[in-house]
Write an enzyme that holds these catalytic residues in place. Structure first.
Site, PDB file in Angstrom:
ATOM      1  N   GLU A  43       0.918  -0.926  -0.049  1.00 37.41           N
ATOM      2  CA  GLU A  43       0.370   0.015   0.118  1.00 37.41           C
ATOM      3  C   GLU A  43       1.381   1.566  -0.084  1.00 37.41           C
ATOM      4  OE1 GLU A  43      -3.024   2.678   2.689  1.00 37.41           O
ATOM      5  OE2 GLU A  43      -2.899   0.825   3.345  1.00 37.41           O
TER       6      GLU A  43
ATOM      7  N   ASP B 268       0.931   4.052  -3.192  1.00 34.91           N
ATOM      8  CA  ASP B 268       0.491   5.527  -2.839  1.00 34.91           C
ATOM      9  C   ASP B 268       1.595   6.466  -3.642  1.00 34.91           C
ATOM     10  OD1 ASP B 268      -0.035   7.944  -2.026  1.00 34.91           O
ATOM     11  OD2 ASP B 268       1.908   7.955  -1.068  1.00 34.91           O
TER      12      ASP B 268
ATOM     13  N   GLU C 280      -4.564   0.407  -3.432  1.00 33.31           N
ATOM     14  CA  GLU C 280      -3.447   1.031  -3.608  1.00 33.31           C
ATOM     15  C   GLU C 280      -2.454   0.086  -3.250  1.00 33.31           C
ATOM     16  OE1 GLU C 280      -2.913   5.605  -2.036  1.00 33.31           O
ATOM     17  OE2 GLU C 280      -2.449   4.162  -0.172  1.00 33.31           O
TER      18      GLU C 280
END
Length: 239
Positions: free
Chosen positions: A50, A54, A125
Site C-alpha cells: 500500500e 501510493d 493502492e
C-alpha cells in the site's frame, strides 16, 4: 496457494485487462500479499505494498496528466491529480473491479461496515503496488488506469466546483468583497471510515451558506463548499 485462490486472483487480473499476465507467478504472489489485510493476523500483509502503491499512483497520474493535458498549469494539474489519487476515487475503483471478493480480512475488519470504503481504497493502492513490484514498470498501471482517469478528468473539468468547491467558493466570496469563507467543522463520531464522521458549516460574511459531511475534516469542508456553490448557482439561475 490452492487452486481456488489462484482462480480468484486470476479472475481479478482479467478484470484489470492484464490478461497477458494471468499466469505470471510473481504477480500472483504479490497479489496474494496485496489482498491480505493487516487484520487477518498474517505476517505477510499488504501495508508495505500500500505504501509503495501510493507513491507509484501519484507518479503514474502525474505522467498521465503531463502527456494528455499539457495545457494545464501546474496548479491546475496538482488539483486535478488530487482527484485522480484520492481515497474516494480509489474506493470507487476498487468497487468497480470487485476487489472485496479477493480480500482476506480478520473478524474485526469483517464486522466494521463503516471502514469498508477505507479498506477497499487501501487494497486498491496495494494492488497498484503489487503490479509495479512484479513488473517493474508503470506501463501496465497507466494502461489499466487511463480510461478511469479519463472519465474522472472529464467530470472534474466539466464541473470543477463538485471536486474543488473550496477554491471556487473562495474565488466567489473574494470577488464579492466578502472576505474568506469560514469553515466550522466538528467531529461527530470516532468510527474510522464513517462517511459522516465530520460535519462542517461554511459561513461567508457571518451567514451560513451550506453544510456537509465527510469521513475526514477536509472532505466535510469540500462537501460543504460544493453545496454552497450549488446554492449560489440556484440563486443566480433565472426563474
Amino acid at each position: 496457494m490452492d487452486q481456488a485462490r489462484r482462480d480468484s486472483l486470476q479472475s481479478l487480473i482479467r478484470r484489470l485487462g492484464l490478461v497477458e499476465a494471468v499466469d505470471h507467478p510473481t504477480l500472483l504472489i504479490e497479489l496474494e500479499r496485496a489482498m491480505t489485510h493487516v487484520s487477518s493476523g498474517r505476517a505477510d500483509h499488504n501495508e508495505r505494498l500500500e505504501f509503495l502503491g501510493d507513491a507509484v499512483l501519484r507518479l503514474a497520474a502525474t505522467l498521465y496528466l503531463d502527456q494528455h493535458y499539457p495545457e494545464l498549469t501546474v496548479g491546475e494539474s496538482s488539483s486535478l491529480r488530487a482527484q485522480l489519487v484520492s481515497d474516494r476515487w480509489l474506493a470507487e475503483l476498487g468497487d468497480q473491479i470487485q476487489i472485496e471478493s479477493c480480500l482476506i480480512l480478520g473478524p474485526k475488519a469483517l464486522g466494521d461496515a463503516a471502514a469498508r470504503e477505507t479498506i477497499r481504497a487501501d487494497a486498491t493502492e496495494a494492488l497498484i503496488g503489487a503490479i509495479y513490484s512484479s513488473s517493474g514498470s508503470l506501463e501496465p498501471i497507466i494502461d489499466w488506469l487511463a480510461p478511469h482517469w479519463q472519465a474522472t478528468t472529464a467530470a472534474v473539468l466539466e464541473a470543477p466546483h463538485r471536486f474543488n468547491g473550496k477554491t471556487a467558493l473562495q474565488e466567489w466570496s473574494q470577488g464579492q468583497g466578502l472576505g474568506l469563507p469560514d469553515y466550522r467543522t466538528e467531529e461527530r463520531s470516532r468510527r474510522h471510515g464513517d462517511p459522516q464522521r465530520f460535519h462542517s458549516r461554511v459561513h461567508v460574511a457571518d451567514q451560513v451558506l451550506a453544510e456537509g459531511h465527510g469521513g475526514s475534516r477536509k472532505e466535510a469542508e469540500q462537501n460543504a463548499a460544493a453545496a454552497a456553490i450549488q446554492t449560489l448557482a440556484g440563486r443566480d439561475a433565472p426563474h
